[in-house]
Scaffold this motif. Structure first.
Motif, PDB file in Angstrom:
ATOM      1  N   ASP A 174       0.897  -1.049   0.084  1.00  0.00           N
ATOM      2  CA  ASP A 174      -0.267   0.283   0.242  1.00  0.00           C
ATOM      3  C   ASP A 174       0.736   0.888   0.077  1.00  0.00           C
ATOM      4  O   ASP A 174       2.313   1.089  -0.135  1.00  0.00           O
ATOM      5  N   GLU A 175       0.313   2.839  -0.758  1.00  0.00           N
ATOM      6  CA  GLU A 175       0.278   3.112  -0.409  1.00  0.00           C
ATOM      7  C   GLU A 175       1.221   4.114   1.190  1.00  0.00           C
ATOM      8  O   GLU A 175      -0.314   3.727   1.868  1.00  0.00           O
ATOM      9  N   THR A 176       2.013   4.500   0.999  1.00  0.00           N
ATOM     10  CA  THR A 176       2.735   4.792   3.086  1.00  0.00           C
ATOM     11  C   THR A 176       3.093   6.300   3.602  1.00  0.00           C
ATOM     12  O   THR A 176       4.275   6.595   2.844  1.00  0.00           O
ATOM     13  N   ASN A 177       2.523   6.731   4.124  1.00  0.00           N
ATOM     14  CA  ASN A 177       3.175   8.149   4.605  1.00  0.00           C
ATOM     15  C   ASN A 177       3.137   8.293   5.859  1.00  0.00           C
ATOM     16  O   ASN A 177       2.678   6.924   6.622  1.00  0.00           O
ATOM     17  N   LYS A 178       3.125   9.401   6.307  1.00  0.00           N
ATOM     18  CA  LYS A 178       3.054   9.397   7.910  1.00  0.00           C
ATOM     19  C   LYS A 178       1.684   9.412   8.349  1.00  0.00           C
ATOM     20  O   LYS A 178       1.076   9.560   9.645  1.00  0.00           O
ATOM     21  N   LEU A 213      15.991   8.411  11.847  1.00  0.00           N
ATOM     22  CA  LEU A 213      17.417   9.266  12.016  1.00  0.00           C
ATOM     23  C   LEU A 213      18.261   8.558  11.175  1.00  0.00           C
ATOM     24  O   LEU A 213      18.251   8.149  10.894  1.00  0.00           O
ATOM     25  N   LYS A 214      18.374   9.911  10.609  1.00  0.00           N
ATOM     26  CA  LYS A 214      19.666   9.709   9.329  1.00  0.00           C
ATOM     27  C   LYS A 214      20.647   9.363   9.881  1.00  0.00           C
ATOM     28  O   LYS A 214      20.788  10.061  10.653  1.00  0.00           O
ATOM     29  N   VAL A 257      13.855  11.877   8.645  1.00  0.00           N
ATOM     30  CA  VAL A 257      13.334  11.372   7.577  1.00  0.00           C
ATOM     31  C   VAL A 257      11.833  10.429   7.781  1.00  0.00           C
ATOM     32  O   VAL A 257      11.944   9.863   8.942  1.00  0.00           O
ATOM     33  N   PHE A 258      10.535  11.389   7.044  1.00  0.00           N
ATOM     34  CA  PHE A 258       9.472  10.423   6.880  1.00  0.00           C
ATOM     35  C   PHE A 258      10.456   9.635   5.577  1.00  0.00           C
ATOM     36  O   PHE A 258      10.048  10.395   4.626  1.00  0.00           O
ATOM     37  N   CYS A 259       9.707   8.846   5.475  1.00  0.00           N
ATOM     38  CA  CYS A 259      10.496   7.638   4.074  1.00  0.00           C
ATOM     39  C   CYS A 259       9.236   7.031   3.818  1.00  0.00           C
ATOM     40  O   CYS A 259       8.057   6.024   3.481  1.00  0.00           O
ATOM     41  N   ASN A 260       8.185   7.906   2.943  1.00  0.00           N
ATOM     42  CA  ASN A 260       6.924   7.278   2.048  1.00  0.00           C
ATOM     43  C   ASN A 260       7.330   6.806   0.876  1.00  0.00           C
ATOM     44  O   ASN A 260       8.372   6.783   0.187  1.00  0.00           O
ATOM     45  N   VAL A 261       6.597   5.585   0.921  1.00  0.00           N
ATOM     46  CA  VAL A 261       7.403   4.858  -0.075  1.00  0.00           C
ATOM     47  C   VAL A 261       5.395   4.562  -0.240  1.00  0.00           C
ATOM     48  O   VAL A 261       4.833   4.158  -0.505  1.00  0.00           O
ATOM     49  N   LYS A 262       5.840   4.284  -2.124  1.00  0.00           N
ATOM     50  CA  LYS A 262       4.080   4.569  -3.225  1.00  0.00           C
ATOM     51  C   LYS A 262       3.807   2.782  -3.214  1.00  0.00           C
ATOM     52  O   LYS A 262       5.021   1.811  -2.738  1.00  0.00           O
ATOM     53  N   HIS A 297      14.777   3.748  14.180  1.00  0.00           N
ATOM     54  CA  HIS A 297      13.651   4.235  13.685  1.00  0.00           C
ATOM     55  C   HIS A 297      12.224   3.562  14.441  1.00  0.00           C
ATOM     56  O   HIS A 297      12.250   3.251  14.964  1.00  0.00           O
ATOM     57  N   ALA A 298      10.713   4.617  14.265  1.00  0.00           N
ATOM     58  CA  ALA A 298       9.723   4.792  14.406  1.00  0.00           C
ATOM     59  C   ALA A 298       8.766   4.853  14.234  1.00  0.00           C
ATOM     60  O   ALA A 298       9.037   5.031  12.351  1.00  0.00           O
ATOM     61  N   SER A 299       7.966   4.358  14.521  1.00  0.00           N
ATOM     62  CA  SER A 299       5.955   4.535  13.851  1.00  0.00           C
ATOM     63  C   SER A 299       5.120   5.636  13.970  1.00  0.00           C
ATOM     64  O   SER A 299       4.581   5.069  15.564  1.00  0.00           O
ATOM     65  N   ASN A 300       4.150   6.296  13.918  1.00  0.00           N
ATOM     66  CA  ASN A 300       3.505   7.039  13.902  1.00  0.00           C
ATOM     67  C   ASN A 300       1.713   5.883  14.400  1.00  0.00           C
ATOM     68  O   ASN A 300       1.943   5.385  13.709  1.00  0.00           O
ATOM     69  N   LYS A 301       0.719   6.912  14.391  1.00  0.00           N
ATOM     70  CA  LYS A 301      -0.276   6.364  15.017  1.00  0.00           C
ATOM     71  C   LYS A 301      -0.822   6.484  13.218  1.00  0.00           C
ATOM     72  O   LYS A 301      -0.718   7.779  12.425  1.00  0.00           O
ATOM     73  N   THR A 302      -2.151   5.684  12.383  1.00  0.00           N
ATOM     74  CA  THR A 302      -2.554   5.462  11.699  1.00  0.00           C
ATOM     75  C   THR A 302      -3.498   6.509  11.858  1.00  0.00           C
ATOM     76  O   THR A 302      -3.679   6.848  12.810  1.00  0.00           O
TER      77      THR A 302
END
Length: 243
Positions: free
Chosen positions: A148-152, A160-161, A182-187, A200-205
Motif C-alpha cells: 500500500d502507499e504509505t506516508n506519515k 534518524l538519518k 526523515v519520513f520514509c514515504n513509499v508508494k 526508526h519509529a512509526s506513528n499512529k494511523t
C-alpha cells in the motif's frame, strides 16, 4: 546516483516502482487466500501479522523476487546474501498502534547456545531470538516491500538519518536537536531499504488507510557453534550457500 553508496551512508533508501500493479495484486491475493487459523498468524485489533512468512510459504519467493528486486540486492550486497527473517504485517486503518524509536537488535535462531557474545535470549512460538555480536547486526540489511502507499499519516517509518553509524546505543543518549528525522514515504509497489541499527519509529494511523508490508532481513554470515538462522532461505538464481 550510486544506490549502494547512498544506502550504506544514510542507513536507508526508498526505491519506488519495484513491482507493477499486477504483481502487487498477485501478492495481495496470495496472502488473502492463506488459512489465517494457522498459529503463526497474529491477529489483534491493531495488527495482523504472519511470522516466519517466507519459511512457512516459500512459494511467495517467486512473486517477491522479481528481476527488479534481485537487481537491487545485487547492487547493495552482491550475490551471496540469503534470507534470515521475514514477517508480513498489516497495520489496519483504525489502528492506534505506534512504535517509538529503537534499533533492531535481535536475530532469529534455531536453538540456544552458551556464548558470552550472544545475550538477551528469548523464546516465542518455538523460535529463539538473541542479540548477537555487533558485527553480525552491521552485516544485516532489511527490505520492506510495500503493498500500500504509505506516508506519515498511515504509519510510514520515520528514521534518524545516519544513526546506524552510532553502533548500538541507548535512545536516551540521542540528542534529537542534532539529528535529521526523515519520513520514509513509499508508494504501493515500492520498497524501503534499511540497516537494523538505524533508529526508526512509526506513528499512529490517522488517515483510515491500511499499511501492508512484507519485512525481509538478509545476511551472508555463518553463525558460530553450529547455530543456524531459524528462517534461512536462499534467493533463487543467486549464488548457492551451504548452510
Amino acid at each position: 546516483m550510486n544506490l549502494s553508496k547512498e544506502f550504506h551512508e544514510q542507513g536507508f533508501h526508498v526505491v519506488n516502482n519495484v513491482y507493477d500493479k499486477d504483481e502487487i495484486n498477485t501478492i495481495s491475493n496470495f496472502i488473502s487466500n492463506l488459512d489465517s487459523t494457522n498459529p503463526i498468524f497474529r491477529k489483534t485489533d491493531d495488527l495482523f501479522a504472519i511470522r516466519q512468512f517466507v519459511k512457512e510459504f516459500p512459494e511467495i519467493k517467486k512473486l517477491l523476487f522479481n528481476e527488479n528486486l534481485k537487481g537491487i540486492i545485487k547492487n547493495i550486497s552482491g550475490e551471496d546474501y540469503f534470507i534470515v527473517k521475514s514477517i508480513y504485517f498489516d497495520k489496519p486503518e483504525k489502528s492506534n498502534w505506534f512504535v517509538s524509536y529503537h534499533q533492531d537488535l535481535t536475530i532469529s535462531v534455531d536453538k540456544k547456545i552458551e556464548d558470552k557474545k550472544f545475550s538477551n535470549w528469548t523464546k516465542k512460538h518455538n523460535q529463539f531470538a538473541v542479540q548477537p555480536p555487533e558485527e553480525i547486526l552491521e552485516n544485516i540489511f532489511t527490505i520492506r516491500i510495500h503493498l500500500d502507499e504509505t506516508n506519515k499519516d498511515n504509519g510510514a517509518l520515520k528514521v534518524l538519518k545516519k544513526s546506524h553509524l552510532k553502533s548500538i546505543c541507548r535512545i536516551d543518549s540521542i540528542d534529537f536537536e542534532k539529528e535529521i528525522e526523515v519520513f520514509c514515504n513509499v508508494k504501493s509497489g515500492g520498497i524501503m531499504l534499511m540497516k537494523p541499527l538505524l533508529f526508526h519509529a512509526s506513528n499512529k494511523t490517522t488517515n483510515d488507510k491500511n499499511r501492508r508490508v512484507i519485512h525481509i532481513e538478509f545476511s551472508n554470515k555463518e553463525l558460530p557453534q553450529n547455530l543456524q538462522w531459524s528462517e534461512f532461505s536462499q534467493i533463487e538464481n543467486f549464488t548457492s550457500h551451504n548452510s
